[in-house]
Design an enzyme around this catalytic site. Structure first.
Site, PDB file in Angstrom:
ATOM      1  N   CYS B  31       0.865  -1.254   0.050  1.00 38.07           N
ATOM      2  CA  CYS B  31      -0.033  -0.050   0.066  1.00 38.07           C
ATOM      3  C   CYS B  31       0.896   1.199  -0.147  1.00 38.07           C
ATOM      4  CB  CYS B  31      -0.988   0.005   1.211  1.00 38.07           C
ATOM      5  SG  CYS B  31      -1.699   1.570   1.725  1.00 38.07           S
ATOM      6  N   CYS B  34       0.424   3.811   2.808  1.00 35.96           N
ATOM      7  CA  CYS B  34       0.961   3.315   3.970  1.00 35.96           C
ATOM      8  C   CYS B  34       2.406   3.384   4.027  1.00 35.96           C
ATOM      9  CB  CYS B  34       0.706   1.996   4.165  1.00 35.96           C
ATOM     10  SG  CYS B  34      -1.117   1.536   3.964  1.00 35.96           S
TER      11      CYS B  34
END
Lengths: 309, 103
Positions: B31, B34
């Site tokens: 991600c 992230c």
């Protein structure tokens, strides 16, 4: 708060590919360069899982890795980064000011490279439902919808590549598009049509998000027939384009009606010493490579401006 | 205090029974946001170590924890106080947003 004493040659606002390329070219030409970034290096690129269309990476490259490499490239020649959010810019004077919560920076040139962010649909409860069924990043959140039913809103590159990604994870996908055809490379369109679990709703728009505690469905209206239907779904991925992040400069530099900074191929805005690079500039193609290109041009133009003073 | 790796095994002891508030960052390696958020969380943890404990949950390795707290979008940061959810932030955040949580 007192302004910093030191006046920088170049101040860059935004740490995406445009900003870091301007920093690289500026620093390598011997200018003192500071780049201000509110979050982390990379911008939109940093959130991209796999970048396949930036030259030099035959196997593709992770967007965040590429961002860190661009940062390193610029730092190699002395450019500095400060992770601070700019709250105001004063661009009209010969010495320009950037206010952050901790500092007031002074610079002779400014490169605006704030980029853009995903457009919201503007529906009621859209913000509340983010993380509870509403998403703007299929590669981030797709796995939470494994085996479920989701909708994608949009019909451009992002919507189509999100569709391909989600078609491999989800049981059923609705693609809701306001036009009657997609705007994406043909091979990808074909792949999406052949995925087998994607149902296309053409000429359609979402008029409401149906929800309890979390999203339960969408109300969709066909713009041609006026027919309204409710689709049950567990998630909706919104890919309806970008909004430029030019707010800091609005009222000082000239912008288009849709909010992009008006600057030509030479990245010069209407203000001397102020340049616009990357996605926030009015231009025909917004890609990492064109953002990087803008950054290089902006640094060259800034150098020319500084030399000619 | 460094950032903790939280799992099913240590979640109750480290997060729910903590004396001070605990900020939990739900993330995954694939991600992008992230990965951008991670250094921001680390810096926040470093600067506020007397006020708050900070842990990370890898949602790939700990799907049950993500499911238990209804995480459907990452990154998500949840602040726990006395074992209860006190606040939830979804998406990439500035450090100042995390600081506001513990003010």
């Amino acid at each position: 708060m007192e302004p910093e004493k030191n006046i920088l040659d170049m101040l860059i606002v935004g740490g995406g590919p445009a900003g870091y390329t301007a920093a690289l070219y500026g620093a390598r030409a011997g200018l003192s360069v500071l780049l201000l970034e509110k979050l982390a290096p990379g911008g939109q690129m940093g959130t991209t899982d796999m970048v396949d269309n930036y030259p030099g990476f035959p196997k593709g490259v992770n967007g965040f890795d590429l961002a860190m490499q661009m940062k390193e490239c610029a730092e190699r020649f002395g450019a500095k980064t400060a992770l601070e959010e700019v709250s105001a810019l004063e661009l009209t004077g010969e010495v320009k000011l950037a206010h952050t919560p901790k500092h007031i920076y002074q610079a002779r040139t400014v490169v605006l490279a704030m980029g853009s962010h995903p457009r919201e649909l503007g529906l009621e409860r859209e913000g509340d439902l983010r993380g509870r069924g509403v998403s703007y990043c299929a590669t981030c959140d797709g796995m939470f919808y494994r085996g479920k039913t989701v909708a994608i809103v949009g019909g451009g590159n992002t919507a189509v590549s999100d569709g391909l990604y989600l078609s491999r994870l989800c049981d059923k996908i609705y693609l809701i598009h306001r036009r009657d055809k997609l705007r994406a490379p043909l091979p990808q369109q074909k792949a999406l049509e052949q995925a087998g679990n994607v149902e296309f709703l053409w000429n359609s728009e979402v008029t409401a998000l149906l929800s309890g505690d979390r999203l339960s469905g969408l109300r969709v209206r066909n713009k041609k027939t006026g027919e309204v239907q409710e689709l049950a779904c567990d998630g909706v991925f919104i890919a309806v384009g970008q909004v430029p992040d030019a707010q800091l400069a609005v009222g000082q530099v000239a912008c288009s009606e849709d909010g992009y900074v008006l600057a030509g191929e030479d990245t010069r805005t209407n203000l001397p010493g102020v340049f616009a690079a990357g996605d926030l500039r009015k231009k025909p193609l917004r890609q990492i490579v064109t953002a990087a290109s803008d950054g290089a041009v902006a640094a060259a133009m800034a150098q020319e401006y500084l030399d000619g003073r | 205090m460094s950032v903790l790796t939280l799992t099913q095994e240590n979640f109750e002891a480290e997060a729910l029974k903590s004396e001070i508030p605990v900020l939990v960052d739900f993330w995954a390696a694939w991600c992008g946001p992230c990965r951008m958020f991670s250094p921001i969380v680390d810096e926040f943890a470093e600067e506020n170590q007397d006020k708050v404990k900070v842990g990370k949950v890898n949602v790939d390795e700990q799907p049950d924890l993500a499911g238990r707290y209804g995480v459907m979008s990452i990154p998500t940061a949840i602040l726990f106080k006395n074992g209860e959810i006190a606040a939830t932030l979804v998406g990439l955040q500035q450090k100042s947003a995390l600081e506001d949580l513990i003010q």
